[in-house]
Enzyme design. Structure first.
Site, PDB file in Angstrom:
ATOM      1  CE  LYS A 205      -3.821  -1.570   2.631  1.00  0.00           C
ATOM      2  NZ  LYS A 205      -4.363  -1.571   3.900  1.00  0.00           N
ATOM      3  N   GLY A 381       9.473  -2.523  10.854  1.00  0.00           N
ATOM      4  CA  GLY A 381       9.632  -1.413  10.956  1.00  0.00           C
ATOM      5  C   GLY A 381      10.111  -0.291  11.698  1.00  0.00           C
TER       6      GLY A 381
HETATM    7  P1  ADP Z   1       7.345  -5.255   3.110  1.00  0.00           P
HETATM    8  O1  ADP Z   1       7.434  -6.114   4.818  1.00  0.00           O
HETATM    9  O2  ADP Z   1       9.429  -5.606   2.767  1.00  0.00           O
HETATM   10  O3  ADP Z   1       7.443  -3.435   4.250  1.00  0.00           O
HETATM   11  P2  ADP Z   1       4.802  -5.329   2.452  1.00  0.00           P
HETATM   12  O4  ADP Z   1       4.003  -5.423   3.465  1.00  0.00           O
HETATM   13  O5  ADP Z   1       4.586  -3.355   2.443  1.00  0.00           O
HETATM   14  O6  ADP Z   1       6.149  -5.237   2.045  1.00  0.00           O
HETATM   15  O7  ADP Z   1       4.637  -5.650   1.036  1.00  0.00           O
HETATM   16  C1  ADP Z   1       4.527  -7.249   0.794  1.00  0.00           C
HETATM   17  C2  ADP Z   1       3.206  -7.446   0.381  1.00  0.00           C
HETATM   18  O8  ADP Z   1       2.841  -6.754  -1.092  1.00  0.00           O
HETATM   19  C3  ADP Z   1       3.376  -9.387   0.236  1.00  0.00           C
HETATM   20  O9  ADP Z   1       2.570  -9.773   0.751  1.00  0.00           O
HETATM   21  C4  ADP Z   1       2.515  -8.908  -1.393  1.00  0.00           C
HETATM   22  O10 ADP Z   1       1.855  -9.804  -1.811  1.00  0.00           O
HETATM   23  C5  ADP Z   1       1.522  -7.771  -1.490  1.00  0.00           C
HETATM   24  N1  ADP Z   1       2.526  -7.469  -3.338  1.00  0.00           N
HETATM   25  C6  ADP Z   1       3.296  -6.947  -3.935  1.00  0.00           C
HETATM   26  N2  ADP Z   1       2.882  -6.697  -4.917  1.00  0.00           N
HETATM   27  C7  ADP Z   1       1.686  -6.618  -5.304  1.00  0.00           C
HETATM   28  C8  ADP Z   1       0.232  -6.538  -5.703  1.00  0.00           C
HETATM   29  N3  ADP Z   1       0.604  -6.674  -7.342  1.00  0.00           N
HETATM   30  N4  ADP Z   1      -0.767  -6.183  -5.537  1.00  0.00           N
HETATM   31  C9  ADP Z   1      -1.327  -7.853  -4.792  1.00  0.00           C
HETATM   32  N5  ADP Z   1      -0.700  -7.661  -3.532  1.00  0.00           N
HETATM   33  C10 ADP Z   1       0.786  -7.248  -3.831  1.00  0.00           C
END
Ligand code: ADP
Ligand code: MG
Length: 401
Positions: A205, A381
């Protein structure tokens, strides 16, 4: 290694014969079955250098950690017992677990420690005072030690009794090996870096990451955006993303960000093609250019032309910070973009390459290149707050007079 902010490295502390409290992050995943064994011990192996150093120096070691979210109550299924057992196995040495985080049982375990021996307090979050940063609880923890060491970077952005409150009641304090490396490398991203400096940001997001994106605008030369958040940016630019995940209420935020980026001369790379499918468990997928209408399908990964562009940008960069997967990398069909970014970072031997974020770190491990990037942060985080230049209570406490 340079530790800014007046922080002392554990190697510099006179720990011989002293009682040393070490805040560790042993919040490991457990197996779901009745046995509740440690499912992944990487957080345990990460803190071995600090513990082994203290054993060798003849300290009396008191370990403190949380596990899961017991919310201030004793939850037998969240006991640190399996963790203490695994740690003992790895060290080849006894680890005595107290039956409570503080109180007579804890005091007894600590009092009985000889030089080089290890005790562990029970799950700190069994006590409500931990997350409330209650001063009485903090003083109790502080009474178990002469020296405080924090090696739990992943909880440094929380002001809890064991990360912040107790520290002012202990006269000597320092950073363990994990914490020191995190501070050392992440600080470099806030100082003078080699350029170009590229940030690769993806994940679920825009709203989760907008503060990170905004902070990066003041430091980087370029940002490459992927993952579901790219859908929101592309929609803000008037593209049609079909049934993709788009944050319809964040389009103004996305437009505003793109305007600020252009004012600050920061290049923003967005996907020019995506991998689309009917859903996460689809049996097949297609590649469509961003200007093509994907119909009823959703974008679940960046496409090959975008991979190529991002790979080239990573190869040119001399500093790269990456947070957030490029697609639904948990599904092999949609993991190619994320794996390619991980490999491109590993292949750039000239750059400082840093990965932060829980899912991104998992992706780097999945891609098999964790040991070929400069640093994979252990804190999700915490690493994101750090690179925003925010003060982390657990680090500020180590520096305070
Ligand atoms: P991080 O933990 O590295 O900060 P996030 O928690 O923000 O990363 O995002 C990771 C999630 O985003 C994963 O579960 C992944 O499946 C999801 N994601 C990435 N690209 C898409 C997409 N195009 N549509 C839906 N979900 C997505
Ligand atoms: Mg995540």
């Amino acid at each position: 290694m340079t530790l800014p902010r007046g922080i002392v490295h554990v190697e510099q502390l006179p720990v011989e014969g002293q009682r040393v409290f070490v805040r560790v992050d042993l919040n490991v995943p457990l197996t779901k079955d009745k046995e509740r064994k440690v499912a992944d011990d990487s957080r345990i192996t990460a803190v071995l250098p600090t513990i082994e150093h203290l054993v060798k120096r003849g300290a009396r070691i008191v370990l403190g950690s949380h596990l899961g979210r017991p919310d201030g109550q004793v939850k037998p299924e969240l006991t640190l017992e399996p963790v203490a057992a695994r740690l003992a196995e790895l060290l080849g040495q006894e680890v005595v677990l107290a039956d409570e985080p503080a109180g007579d049982g804890a005091r007894k375990v600590v009092g009985d420690l000889r030089e080089g021996q290890i005790g562990m307090l029970e799950n700190l979050r069994f006590h409500p005072g931990e997350e409330e940063n209650d001063d009485t609880f903090a003083r109790q923890l502080a009474s178990y030690c002469d020296i405080y060491v924090n090696d739990a970077f992943g909880t440094a952005h929380r002001a809890h009794a064991s990360t912040a409150g107790m520290v002012r009641h202990v006269s000597q304090k320092g950073a363990g090996y994990v914490m020191a490396k995190e501070i050392d490398i992440l600080s470099r991203l806030l100082g003078e870096v080699d350029r170009p400096y590229l940030a690769v940001v993806g994940g679920a997001k825009v709203s989760d990451k907008i503060e990170v994106l905004d902070a990066l605008l003041d430091r980087v030369n370029a940002i490459a955006i992927g993952g579901a958040m790219a859908n929101t940016f592309l929609t803000a630019q008037g593209k049609n993303l079909g049934k993709s995940k788009v944050e319809a209420d964040k389009l103004a935020m996305a437009r505003n960000f793109l305007r600020k980026a252009s004012e600050k001369n920061v290049t923003v790379h967005l996907p020019t093609d995506v991998v689309v499918a009917s859903g996460l468990d689809a049996e097949d997928s297609q590649i469509v250019a961003i200007d093509e209408h994907p119909g009823p399908l959703m974008a679940l990964d960046i496409g090959p032309a975008t991979v190529e562009a991002y790979r080239a940008a990573i190869a040119r960069a001399r500093t790269v910070f990456w947070n957030g997967p490029m697609g639904v990398f948990e599904k092999p069909r949609f993991a190619a973009g994320t794996v390619a970014v991980a490999r491109a970072m590993a292949d750039n031997r000239l750059a400082l390459t840093v990965v932060g974020g829980g899912d991104s770190a998992a992706a780097v491990v999945q891609a098999g290149v964790a040991d070929r990037v400069t640093h994979v942060s252990t804190g999700g985080g915490a690493s994101l707050e750090f690179i925003q230049g925010l003060e982390l209570p657990g680090i500020a406490a180590l520096a305070a007079g």
